[in-house]
Design a protein around this motif. Structure first.
Motif: not given
Lengths: 315, 709
Positions: A140-141, A202, A210-211, A144, A197, A199, A213-216, A207
């Motif tokens: 994982r990165f 883009e 969301e990323v 973000f 990341n 991504l 919040a998702a913990g990514d 987003l």
């Protein structure tokens, strides 16, 4: 996410019953160049409720990149980004004196916040932390960013410099990301180092949130009301454990871009008990007041070049 | 056996109804059987079709699963999140994608061994994929048999910008709900079995157990279609080996259709048929009624009415509505019959009229005859009698027809009977023997004298058929003959008396004159005066006698007119009123108020005065005198009776009572009753007297009525 989608989301938030509001006392138009994510709009709504003692539904009216504004003058109250020329504003409105400051900060996830503790985050520490996180979990990165957002790019350029001829040297080609001379190079290096990341290039503001919040991602840039910095109790529950810190910049300094929203009202509208909120200054961060006109001008003139540099790595 | 009247209409309707009902029932039964067979055939076809359909359905399910998996694999978010390590977001995305789709789970296994599944909250990290395995890039659909159930899984490669980054697996669980959905789509209960186990089914639990037993048994029999009992119902079951699991185990799908539904459909069809049949019968009944009314009965009724009209005498009736069928022929025959009847009746009527005319003519002749004509048949009974005969014998016989000779003779006087029998016996003798008979019609009419004789009545063949008695009433002639005889006798006496009266009238006048002179010359106290008065008195009496005698003999003019009897008798009653009371005699008159007589009223008053005075003088100790006048309807006489309750007369006196100067009284002239007789004779009437000593006397006067014209 385009402006119309945002408008739709805002309307949904405004009219759907939920924790955002109870009984609405009316609606407030929000006029800004920022492509607000739903979570941020909720924060502004909460802040407005906190300062006025009344609950309003927010109707977001984005300002186009060209600077043109389409007013929805059916709302007697409007939150208008500071710096928007009054000539662009609808007639018959006047300032109420109430302001909401939004600051652009670096949000750190719960795990990282525990690691950081109370220490001040410098740019080097930030880089090291990212590297460590990456190393700990190569799948994982850790960082973000919504780099598709022009304002985000503008803010990075504001903090870390914008691409200019001869700004990159051979030294920079091997340097780490935080050692790069401008924002595009820095971000490019971070991606290249698999710290940021890919991504991100883009991703829009929604987003990114969301990323995060998702913990990514462990780090992400974030617009928050300035009051959240001093008083964590004001934050919504889903931000519990998340820490916000001014962006570290070179020289162990931090910088805090700030945008001010002024509450305007139609002259026929009467509002009682306006609380004049005063946000405590962030002593250890240099506040950068964002100006609508200059920001818009930069976006129109320099965003593309900086973004292209980020994409193609033309450093 | 008694004939029960059943109307033709009822018979026609019943016949038509039975015919149509039978036809409808036969068609109904045939159609029901046909429906049953067809339904069974369709049912079998449906089961076969279902077996084919489930294969297609299975393939479409596989394709659907595969297509969805491929669509998911093309999701930019999924590839981005997978490529850029956004596993939490990926987890959320797969959960979002799979939510409410009906798929069991969506799993992404990345090259690096990271596995994200929609039904696992934890992201697992496994062994990296073997990139050398070329099958990693293949898409496949397989059946997976796990402990928790049977799955249909589609597995597709996941690419990011053409680079293989992992595999995406989309699974659908073949559970009960899926079987129920399939059952709804296929309209048949479904069950899926692997090895010896029914893994999922749309059937209820009890049915599933029954199917599981059958599945076990059938694994030996290998029947593709068989029947099974679920509860009380029989189900048809089709079996399809649809696939094999990844482990090579056979997957079998059972399709079950309840025959109850089929039977119910057949029953519904039967009921519908029955309903239709019922309606057909109702319509048939209505049509029968209408048909019988319009086509048959109305025309029969027309014939009946026509017959009634003809029976009522209107032979000119013709049926106008004549159709080209049997009833039409009947109507034509009816019209011909009516026309023929009319023609015959016209002829008959002509003959009858002719005969009636003839009969009337003969009857009029007989009726117009004053002579009685009575015919006897050969059996001796009166066959016909003309009007004159009925009239003459009306007082004796109410009718003559049918009377035997004996009955006819029984009411005739003995002398008449003898005459008739003698005539009867001599009828065949040559010459027509004439005889006279006398009949007594009754107390109020005079005797009749009839004269006639018998003749033979011959038929067309001149054979004796009976006898004809012709009688003519000669009573009037006889009376006239008698009156002529008496008139002649009285006329002689009268003329003699008149001449005597003329002879003594002058001396009497002298005697009276002298007697009156003597009375004048003689004082009343003179003893001779008494004798002189007697002389004068007796002379006066003699003068009165002479006057009466002259009056009797003198031919007087008569003034006849029709007058009410009351106008005659009332003045007479008033005149004699005092005299009758003096002699304590009660007068009583009995007559019809409208009774009229054709008489010389003054003379007839004299008759009644004489008879009443004669009666009063006959009753020394009082009594009663009754005067009764009446007229019988057919009698030519008005009968007047004067009856007293006096001493009566002997037969000798009776015989001479009308003779002039015959008297039984000391101071009578003997001319009273003679004058009465003369006046009655003058009227053309007659007077009879009947008396017995001690029983009073009755005078009966017959006065002829006025003759019309």
């Amino acid at each position: 996410m385009n402006s119309m989608s945002l408008l739709l989301i805002c309307l949904i938030i405004a009219f759907c019953p939920g924790p955002l509001h109870g009984t609405s006392d009316g609606s407030v138009g929000l006029l800004s160049r920022i492509d607000f994510a739903p979570a941020l709009l909720e924060m502004i709504s909460r802040e407005l409720e906190r300062t006025t003692g009344r609950h309003f539904s927010l109707i977001f009216q984005p300002v186009e990149a060209s600077g043109s504004v389409t007013f929805n003058d059916s709302t007697p109250l409007m939150l208008i980004e500071k710096g928007i020329p009054e000539t662009m504003l609808p007639e018959g409105f006047e300032k109420t004196g109430l302001t909401i400051n939004l600051v652009w900060v670096l949000a750190a996830g719960r795990d990282v916040t525990q690691v950081l503790g109370s220490q001040t985050l410098t740019l080097e520490k930030f880089a090291a932390l990212l590297a460590e996180l990456r190393q700990n979990d190569p799948q994982r990165f850790p960082w973000f960013e919504p780099l598709l957002s022009k304002n985000t790019m503008r803010n990075f350029c504001l903090l870390y410099g914008e691409k200019a001829p001869k700004t990159s040297t051979k030294r920079h080609r091997t340097a780490m990301f935080h050692q790069q001379p401008h924002a595009a190079a820095m971000l490019y290096r971070a991606i290249e180092a698999e710290l940021l990341n890919p991504l991100s290039v883009e991703a829009d503001l929604g987003l990114a949130m969301e990323v995060f919040a998702a913990g990514d991602a462990d780090f992400v840039s974030y617009w928050i009301p300035q009051s959240y910095l001093a008083n964590a109790a004001l934050r919504p529950a889903y931000l519990a454990g998340v820490s916000f810190t001014p962006f570290p910049i070179s020289g162990n300094r931090t910088m805090l871009p700030r945008m001010t929203l002024n509450l305007w009202k139609s002259k026929e509208q009467k509002i009682d008990a306006i609380i004049s909120a005063t946000d405590p200054d962030q002593q250890d961060a240099a506040i950068v007041e964002l100006d609508f006109l200059s920001e818009t001008a930069w976006i129109n003139s320099s965003y593309t070049a900086n973004y292209d540099a980020l994409i193609v790595g033309d450093l | 056996m008694r004939n029960i009247y059943i109307s033709l209409r009822f018979k026609v309707i019943v016949l038509l109804f039975i015919l149509i009902a039978s036809l409808a029932l036969i068609i109904n039964e045939s159609s029901t059987v046909l429906i049953h067979e067809k339904t069974r055939e369709i049912f079998q076809q449906r089961l076969d079709l279902l077996r084919e359909s489930i294969k297609s359905y299975w393939e479409s399910e596989k394709n659907l699963l595969l297509n969805n998996a491929m669509l998911y694999a093309e999701s930019e978010k999924l590839t981005n999140y997978s490529s850029y390590g956004l596993y939490n977001l990926l987890q959320k995305e797969v959960e979002r994608l799979i939510a409410k789709t009906g798929f069991h789970d969506l799993k992404i296994t990345l090259n690096n061994g990271m596995t994200v599944s929609s039904n696992q909250s934890l992201i697992t990290r496994g062994q990296p994929l073997d990139m050398r395995d070329t099958r990693q890039n293949l898409s496949l659909v397989e059946v997976q048999n796990h402990e928790d159930g049977l799955y249909l899984a589609a597995e597709v490669p996941l690419h990011k910008l053409g680079e293989f980054i992992g595999r995406l697996t989309l699974r659908r669980k073949l559970d009960d709900s899926r079987m129920k959905r399939t059952a709804r789509n296929l309209q048949a209960e479904t069950a899926v079995a692997v090895k010896e186990t029914i893994t999922a089914s749309s059937l209820a639990e009890s049915y599933r157990q029954e199917l599981a037993k059958e599945h076990l048994l059938n694994s030996i029999r290998k029947e593709d279609v068989f029947n099974i009992r679920f509860g009380n119902a029989t189900w048809s079951v089709g079996r399809v080996n649809i696939a094999k699991t990844a482990d090579g185990e056979q997957v079998t799908i059972y399709l079950a259709i309840s025959q109850e539904k089929m039977l119910s459909l057949v029953e519904d069809a039967r009921m519908r048929n029955l309903s239709v049949t019922g309606w057909v019968l109702v319509i048939a009944l209505i049509i029968s009624v209408v048909f019988s009314e319009k086509v048959l009965l109305s025309r029969i009724r027309q014939l009946r009415d026509g017959a009634n009209i003809i029976a009522g005498g209107d032979l000119g009736f013709q049926i106008t509505s004549v159709h080209g069928d049997e009833l039409g022929n009947l109507a034509r025959s009816f019209n011909r019959m009516a026309a023929s009847l009319k023609l015959n009746r016209d002829h008959l009527q002509h003959y009858v009229e002719h005969i009636e005319k003839l009969a009337n003519y003969i009857q009029n002749i007989l009726g117009s005859l004053k002579t009685c004509v009575i015919t006897w048949n050969i059996a001796g009974h009166i066959e016909t009698a003309n009007q004159a005969a009925l009239h003459e014998f009306s007082d004796l016989f109410p009718t003559l027809e049918g009377l035997s000779l004996k009955q006819f003779l029984s009411k005739l006087p003995k002398s008449s009977r003898k005459e008739i029998i003698k005539g009867w016996r001599t009828v065949r003798e040559p010459g027509n023997r004439q005889f006279e008979i006398e009949i007594n019609p009754g107390s109020h009419a005079g005797r009749k004298v009839l004269q006639g004789g018998f003749s033979l009545l011959l038929d067309n063949e001149r054979n004796p058929y009976g006898l004809i008695l012709t009688l003519s009433n000669i009573t009037q002639r006889k009376i006239i003959e008698q009156q002529l005889y008496h008139a002649d006798k009285l006329s002689s006496i009268g003329q003699l008396a008149a001449s005597v009266a003329h002879e003594i009238k002058n001396p009497l006048a002298s005697i009276k004159t002298l007697g009156q002179l003597l009375q004048e010359e003689t004082q009343p106290e003179d003893s001779r005066r008494e004798y002189i008065d007697v002389i004068v008195g007796e002379v006066n009496r003699l003068n009165m006698v002479v006057e009466q005698l002259l009056k009797y003999a003198k031919p007087e003019d008569s003034s006849f007119r029709e007058i009410a009897f009351a106008e005659i008798i009332k003045p007479v009653m008033s005149l004699v009123h005092h005299e009758s009371e003096r002699h304590r005699v009660v007068l009583q008159a009995d007559y019809l108020p409208d009774l009229k007589v054709f008489v010389d009223s003054e003379k007839l008053k004299q008759v009644f005065l004489n008879l009443i005075f004669n009666g009063i003088q006959a009753m020394n100790n009082g009594g009663q005198i009754s005067i009764r006048a009446h007229k019988q309807s057919e009698s030519p006489w008005v009968t007047i009776e004067v009856q007293d309750s006096g001493a009566g007369m002997s037969a000798e006196t009776v015989a001479r009572v009308f003779e002039p100067f015959f008297t039984t009284r000391q101071r009578g002239t003997g001319l009273g009753l003679a004058i009465v007789k003369k006046i009655i004779d003058l009227h053309g009437g007659k007077i009879e007297v009947s008396s017995e000593p001690g029983k009073g006397t009755r005078f009966t006067i017959y006065l002829p009525q006025k003759q019309e014209g």
